[in-house]
Design a protein around this motif. Sequence first.
Motif, mmCIF file in Angstrom:
data_model
loop_
_atom_site.group_PDB
_atom_site.id
_atom_site.type_symbol
_atom_site.label_atom_id
_atom_site.label_comp_id
_atom_site.label_asym_id
_atom_site.label_seq_id
_atom_site.Cartn_x
_atom_site.Cartn_y
_atom_site.Cartn_z
ATOM 1 N N PRO A 149 -39.283 -17.259 -5.408
ATOM 2 C CA PRO A 149 -38.396 -17.608 -6.521
ATOM 3 C C PRO A 149 -37.820 -19.010 -6.311
ATOM 4 N N MET A 150 -37.667 -19.740 -7.377
ATOM 5 C CA MET A 150 -37.205 -21.121 -7.284
ATOM 6 C C MET A 150 -35.680 -21.179 -7.326
ATOM 7 N N SER A 151 -35.092 -21.777 -6.321
ATOM 8 C CA SER A 151 -33.651 -21.965 -6.295
ATOM 9 C C SER A 151 -33.307 -23.211 -7.118
ATOM 10 N N VAL A 152 -32.042 -23.365 -7.435
ATOM 11 C CA VAL A 152 -31.593 -24.556 -8.161
ATOM 12 C C VAL A 152 -31.954 -25.799 -7.355
ATOM 13 N N ARG A 153 -31.830 -25.725 -6.048
ATOM 14 C CA ARG A 153 -32.156 -26.856 -5.168
ATOM 15 C C ARG A 153 -33.633 -27.265 -5.299
ATOM 16 N N ASP A 154 -34.495 -26.277 -5.597
ATOM 17 C CA ASP A 154 -35.941 -26.521 -5.711
ATOM 18 C C ASP A 154 -36.429 -26.457 -7.155
ATOM 19 N N LYS A 155 -35.635 -26.991 -8.071
ATOM 20 C CA LYS A 155 -35.990 -27.134 -9.487
ATOM 21 C C LYS A 155 -35.889 -25.843 -10.293
ATOM 22 N N GLY A 156 -35.312 -24.803 -9.722
ATOM 23 C CA GLY A 156 -35.174 -23.531 -10.418
ATOM 24 C C GLY A 156 -33.852 -23.428 -11.156
ATOM 25 N N PRO A 157 -33.624 -22.352 -11.802
ATOM 26 C CA PRO A 157 -34.420 -21.136 -11.727
ATOM 27 C C PRO A 157 -35.688 -21.171 -12.573
ATOM 28 N N LEU A 158 -35.741 -22.105 -13.554
ATOM 29 C CA LEU A 158 -36.905 -22.203 -14.440
ATOM 30 C C LEU A 158 -37.354 -23.655 -14.530
ATOM 31 N N PHE A 159 -38.670 -23.846 -14.515
ATOM 32 C CA PHE A 159 -39.262 -25.186 -14.531
ATOM 33 C C PHE A 159 -40.406 -25.153 -15.526
ATOM 34 N N MET A 160 -40.334 -25.986 -16.557
ATOM 35 C CA MET A 160 -41.396 -26.022 -17.568
ATOM 36 C C MET A 160 -42.612 -26.741 -17.006
ATOM 37 N N ILE A 161 -43.712 -26.023 -16.933
ATOM 38 C CA ILE A 161 -44.946 -26.543 -16.345
ATOM 39 C C ILE A 161 -46.058 -26.519 -17.398
ATOM 40 N N TYR A 162 -46.589 -27.692 -17.657
ATOM 41 C CA TYR A 162 -47.757 -27.806 -18.533
ATOM 42 C C TYR A 162 -49.007 -27.458 -17.731
#
Length: 167
Positions: free
Chosen positions: A126-139
């Motif tokens: 799971p992506m933490s805020v520190r690692d671009k989370g919680p959600l990251f728009m990926i093309y």
Amino acid sequence: MKFLIAAALLCALPVSHAMSASLKAPEGDVVLTITGDIQNTNKAHTATFDLAMLQALAGRQAIMETPWTNGATEFDGPYLKAILEAAGAHGKTLRIKALNDYSADVPIGDATDYETILAVKMNGKPMSVRDKGPLFMIYPFDKNHELYNEKYFSRSVWQIKEIEVVD
């Protein structure tokens, strides 16, 4: 006669009301709120999602290189299209907002024309805020190398908290 009157009244209801539906309420922490031109809600004119709700939607797992990660990185998450369908979104533009108030206006076609996801996991975690989370728009940079440019990079919002559907 009463049946005919009731049927006529039902037919007179606005189509948007007749077709609206409610979403199940999130059981966990809300990670995404969708506002604007939506039909399916679960909280005062908004659609809210927790991680479990998002992970239950159709999505994909993909390995690709991005400008924001080192080497091949695995992303996993629901299709943006599936999220918008769950919310009953109708509009032309998505205003995607991050936790730091950065926002990008994205044509809704980016959700319908590409296999765009809102990643909830990176390299299986799971992506933490520190690692671009919680959600990251990926093309789908792995499937369509023509998307690998500044236009789509600027639309690849991370730390997403909200999507406003605008007409």
